[in-house]
Scaffold this active site. Structure first.
Site, PDB file in Angstrom:
ATOM      1  N   ARG A  17       0.816  -1.204   0.000  1.00  0.00           N
ATOM      2  CA  ARG A  17       0.000   0.000   0.000  1.00  0.00           C
ATOM      3  C   ARG A  17       0.862   1.271   0.000  1.00  0.00           C
ATOM      4  NH1 ARG A  17      -2.976   2.281   5.366  1.00  0.00           N
ATOM      5  NH2 ARG A  17      -4.226   3.778   4.228  1.00  0.00           N
ATOM      6  N   TYR A  22       3.871   4.875   3.268  1.00  0.00           N
ATOM      7  CA  TYR A  22       3.879   3.973   4.420  1.00  0.00           C
ATOM      8  C   TYR A  22       5.102   3.053   4.493  1.00  0.00           C
ATOM      9  CZ  TYR A  22      -0.903   5.669   4.665  1.00  0.00           C
ATOM     10  OH  TYR A  22      -2.005   6.493   4.744  1.00  0.00           O
ATOM     11  N   HIS A  79     -10.257   9.493  11.506  1.00  0.00           N
ATOM     12  CA  HIS A  79     -10.861  10.755  11.097  1.00  0.00           C
ATOM     13  C   HIS A  79     -12.380  10.705  11.000  1.00  0.00           C
ATOM     14  CE1 HIS A  79      -6.666  11.088  10.138  1.00  0.00           C
ATOM     15  NE2 HIS A  79      -6.761  10.182   9.178  1.00  0.00           N
ATOM     16  N   ASP A  86     -15.621   6.734  21.503  1.00  0.00           N
ATOM     17  CA  ASP A  86     -16.477   6.405  22.652  1.00  0.00           C
ATOM     18  C   ASP A  86     -16.026   5.121  23.345  1.00  0.00           C
ATOM     19  OD1 ASP A  86     -17.998   8.663  22.296  1.00  0.00           O
ATOM     20  OD2 ASP A  86     -19.699   7.645  21.370  1.00  0.00           O
ATOM     21  N   LEU A 100       1.762   6.089  11.144  1.00  0.00           N
ATOM     22  CA  LEU A 100       3.036   5.894  10.441  1.00  0.00           C
ATOM     23  C   LEU A 100       3.467   7.174   9.737  1.00  0.00           C
ATOM     24  CD1 LEU A 100       1.971   2.505   8.893  1.00  0.00           C
ATOM     25  CD2 LEU A 100       3.898   2.766  10.458  1.00  0.00           C
ATOM     26  N   SER A 101       2.509   7.818   9.087  1.00  0.00           N
ATOM     27  CA  SER A 101       2.820   9.014   8.296  1.00  0.00           C
ATOM     28  C   SER A 101       2.645  10.279   9.134  1.00  0.00           C
ATOM     29  CB  SER A 101       1.898   9.069   7.067  1.00  0.00           C
ATOM     30  OG  SER A 101       0.547   9.226   7.475  1.00  0.00           O
ATOM     31  N   ARG A 106      -0.647  16.220   5.782  1.00  0.00           N
ATOM     32  CA  ARG A 106      -1.388  15.604   4.673  1.00  0.00           C
ATOM     33  C   ARG A 106      -2.718  16.342   4.425  1.00  0.00           C
ATOM     34  NH1 ARG A 106      -1.259   9.274   5.215  1.00  0.00           N
ATOM     35  NH2 ARG A 106      -2.053   9.508   3.071  1.00  0.00           N
ATOM     36  N   ARG A 110      -7.693  14.659   6.873  1.00  0.00           N
ATOM     37  CA  ARG A 110      -6.990  13.850   7.885  1.00  0.00           C
ATOM     38  C   ARG A 110      -6.627  14.674   9.123  1.00  0.00           C
ATOM     39  NH1 ARG A 110      -5.645   9.120   4.930  1.00  0.00           N
ATOM     40  NH2 ARG A 110      -5.369   9.625   2.740  1.00  0.00           N
TER      41      ARG A 110
HETATM   42  C1  DQA Z   1      -2.561   6.386   9.015  1.00  0.00           C
HETATM   43  C2  DQA Z   1      -3.001   7.771   8.518  1.00  0.00           C
HETATM   44  C3  DQA Z   1      -4.467   7.757   8.122  1.00  0.00           C
HETATM   45  O1  DQA Z   1      -4.884   9.051   7.681  1.00  0.00           O
HETATM   46  C4  DQA Z   1      -4.702   6.777   6.989  1.00  0.00           C
HETATM   47  O2  DQA Z   1      -6.060   6.699   6.658  1.00  0.00           O
HETATM   48  C5  DQA Z   1      -4.155   5.420   7.295  1.00  0.00           C
HETATM   49  C6  DQA Z   1      -2.865   5.309   7.981  1.00  0.00           C
HETATM   50  C7  DQA Z   1      -1.041   6.324   9.293  1.00  0.00           C
HETATM   51  O3  DQA Z   1      -0.630   5.383   9.957  1.00  0.00           O
HETATM   52  O4  DQA Z   1      -0.293   7.192   8.847  1.00  0.00           O
HETATM   53  O5  DQA Z   1      -4.718   4.416   6.885  1.00  0.00           O
HETATM   54  O6  DQA Z   1      -3.236   6.115  10.212  1.00  0.00           O
END
Ligand code: DQA
Length: 144
Positions: A17, A22, A79, A86, A100-101, A106, A110
């Site tokens: 992916r 990532y 998001h 909850d 990770l990112s 971004r 997000r």
């Molecule tokens: C994520 C960031 C999210 O916005 C995205 O939808 C992911 C991965 C990350 O690990 O950077 O699926 O959570």
């Protein structure tokens, strides 16, 4: 000390992916790294990944009375999911958010993290190391 590591949708496709975002390492490699660090810290970890919001909610609920803390990367549900927020609030376990990112750099959609509102700390943009930092932080937080 028992910690639940929860990963949301599409994180099972790590390595395939969007590697430019990532990285090229797989989900299995991530779990291997987390388990190795957990062993070094003498922490018991259970890693769960699901593409389904309800499964993530069920898993958080079931953590009550079993785990001492949660590390969560809710992926896209970060998001959108008030249900995950909850659930985290309901169980009141110390939770740490990982991405990770570098989500803050971004897209606009997000920029809001519901799950993060129930977390005591967030690590983002560190790749796999974010999970390692989260594990070390939770270990020391829970040891206090
Ligand atoms: C994520 C960031 C999210 O916005 C995205 O939808 C992911 C991965 C990350 O690990 O950077 O699926 O959570």
């Amino acid at each position: 000390m028992k910690i639940l590591v929860l990963n949301g949708p599409n994180l099972n496709l790590l390595g395939v992916r969007e590697p430019e975002i990532y990285g090229d390492k797989t989900y299995a490699a991530l779990i291997g790294k987390i388990e190795q660090e957990a062993k070094a810290l003498s922490v018991e970890v259970t890693c769960v990944q699901s593409n389904h919001e309800g499964v993530l909610v069920d898993t958080i609920q079931q953590a009550l009375g079993v785990y001492d803390g949660i590390i969560i990367n809710p992926a896209a549900y970060t998001h959108t999911s008030i249900a995950i927020l909850d659930a985290l609030k309901a169980v009141t376990l110390p939770a740490v958010e990982v991405h990770l990112s570098q989500v803050s750099e971004r897209e606009d959609f997000r920029q809001r993290s519901f799950a993060g509102m129930a977390c005591i700390r967030t690590y983002m943009g560190l790749g796999f190391d974010g999970y390692i930092e989260a594990l070390r932080f939770l270990k020391s937080y829970l040891s206090e």
